[in-house]
Write an enzyme that holds these catalytic residues in place. Structure first.
Site, short mmCIF file in Angstrom:
data_model
loop_
_atom_site.label_atom_id
_atom_site.label_comp_id
_atom_site.label_asym_id
_atom_site.label_seq_id
_atom_site.Cartn_x
_atom_site.Cartn_y
_atom_site.Cartn_z
N SER A 164 0.85 -1.19 0.00
CA SER A 164 0.00 0.00 0.00
C SER A 164 0.88 1.23 0.00
CB SER A 164 -0.89 0.00 1.25
OG SER A 164 -1.38 1.32 1.46
N HIS A 198 -1.53 -1.38 -4.11
CA HIS A 198 -2.74 -1.02 -3.38
C HIS A 198 -2.78 0.51 -3.20
CE1 HIS A 198 -6.07 -1.90 -0.56
NE2 HIS A 198 -5.60 -0.89 0.14
N ASP A 201 -4.93 3.69 -1.63
CA ASP A 201 -5.97 4.06 -0.67
C ASP A 201 -6.52 5.44 -0.99
OD1 ASP A 201 -6.08 1.83 1.16
OD2 ASP A 201 -4.02 2.35 1.68
N MET A 256 -9.00 8.32 0.06
CA MET A 256 -9.72 8.79 1.25
C MET A 256 -10.27 10.19 0.99
SD MET A 256 -7.10 7.60 4.21
CE MET A 256 -6.35 5.96 4.19
N HIS A 295 -8.76 1.07 -3.35
CA HIS A 295 -9.61 0.89 -2.17
C HIS A 295 -10.24 2.24 -1.86
CE1 HIS A 295 -9.54 -0.01 2.48
NE2 HIS A 295 -10.76 0.06 2.00
N MET A 316 -12.21 4.62 0.18
CA MET A 316 -12.76 4.92 1.51
C MET A 316 -13.42 6.29 1.41
SD MET A 316 -9.54 3.45 3.60
CE MET A 316 -8.57 3.50 2.12
N MET A 363 -11.12 -5.07 6.63
CA MET A 363 -10.26 -4.09 7.29
C MET A 363 -9.87 -4.63 8.66
SD MET A 363 -9.51 -1.51 5.41
CE MET A 363 -8.48 -0.87 6.73
N ASP A 379 -6.40 -5.94 5.12
CA ASP A 379 -5.77 -4.63 5.02
C ASP A 379 -5.67 -3.97 6.40
OD1 ASP A 379 -4.96 -2.10 4.28
OD2 ASP A 379 -6.68 -1.68 3.00
#
Ligand code: DX5
Ligand code: ZN
Length: 223
Positions: free
Chosen positions: A10, A35, A37, A39, A68, A70, A139, A177
């Site tokens: 990540s 990966h 993330d 956000m 991913h 979020m 998660m 994760d």
């Protein structure tokens, strides 16, 4: 039985001023996926980056991009991430009202569809969607930040999900994760994990290539 074991570093803990070099280091070490993330400062208390950065990453690596999301209302962003070149697109069960529609839409665009759950969300909230997804992301920390401590009860959730997959004959991959380290990754693997997201334990290491290779060996039971 789904036996695949893949390592997904990540980039959340990477040096963003030198992203292409950082990605190259984990590629050399044997990373299977990158990966990313995403956000939004609303669904989680932190902000990262969006499709423009994914597009730049797409230009410098051939590895699959595992995004991913979020974010609240991820439906509004799906097209931009797909156009940016992601291979896996995961949304949170807690953030989507019409989950079946969203999963269906992602798959219709030829992208692998994932659904993620937070530590406080039970596995059975996914019962009605499991047969449609390509991936379930559990998660194992509260999402928002890298370098947090693994929540031990996640192991029970991974085992429960793996058992359902076995009994029902489903083929989705199980991704875990948050807080993965050399000390807990074997337990996570034995519980049934297929995709291992590792942030701080790789990018916080002085030798990111060697750390990547070490994790690859651990998940493949080579040492
Ligand atoms: C947390 C992110 C994770 C994070 C994992 O919100 O979803 O992908 O980067 O990083 P570590 O391995 O540092 O817990
Ligand atoms: Zn993540």
């Amino acid at each position: 039985m789904v036996t695949k074991k893949l390592l997904a570093p990540s980039i959340l803990s990477a040096d963003f001023s030198n992203l292409s070099q950082q990605i190259r280091l984990v590629e050399i070490g044997g990373a299977d996926l990158i990966h990313c993330d995403i956000m939004d400062g609303r669904f989680v208390p932190n902000l990262t980056f969006g499709p423009m950065v994914i597009s730049s990453i797409r230009n410098i690596t051939n590895l699959p991009i595992d995004a991913h999301l979020m974010v609240e209302n991820p439906e509004n962003l799906i097209d931009s991430f797909i156009e940016a070149g992601v291979n896996y697109l995961t949304v949170h069960q807690e953030a989507v009202v019409h989950l079946h529609r969203t999963v269906d839409y992602i798959k219709s665009k030829g992208v692998k569809a994932g659904v993620s759950i937070n530590p406080a969300t039970p596995i059975h909230f996914l019962n009605e969607i499991l047969e449609f997804v390509d991936l379930v992301l559990i998660m194992s920390v509260n999402p928002g930040f890298g370098g947090q401590k693994f929540i031990h009860s996640s192991l029970r959730k991974i085992k429960e999900l793996s058992k359902i997959r076995e009994e029902m004959g489903y083929n989705f991959l199980i991704e875990v994760d948050g807080g993965l380290t050399k000390d807990n990754i074997k337990d996570v693997s034995n519980a049934g994990c297929n995709i291992f997201v590792v942030g701080w334990s790789i990018f916080g290491n002085d030798n990111k290539t060697a750390a990547t290779t070490e994790f690859k060996n651990l998940i493949n039971n080579n040492n």
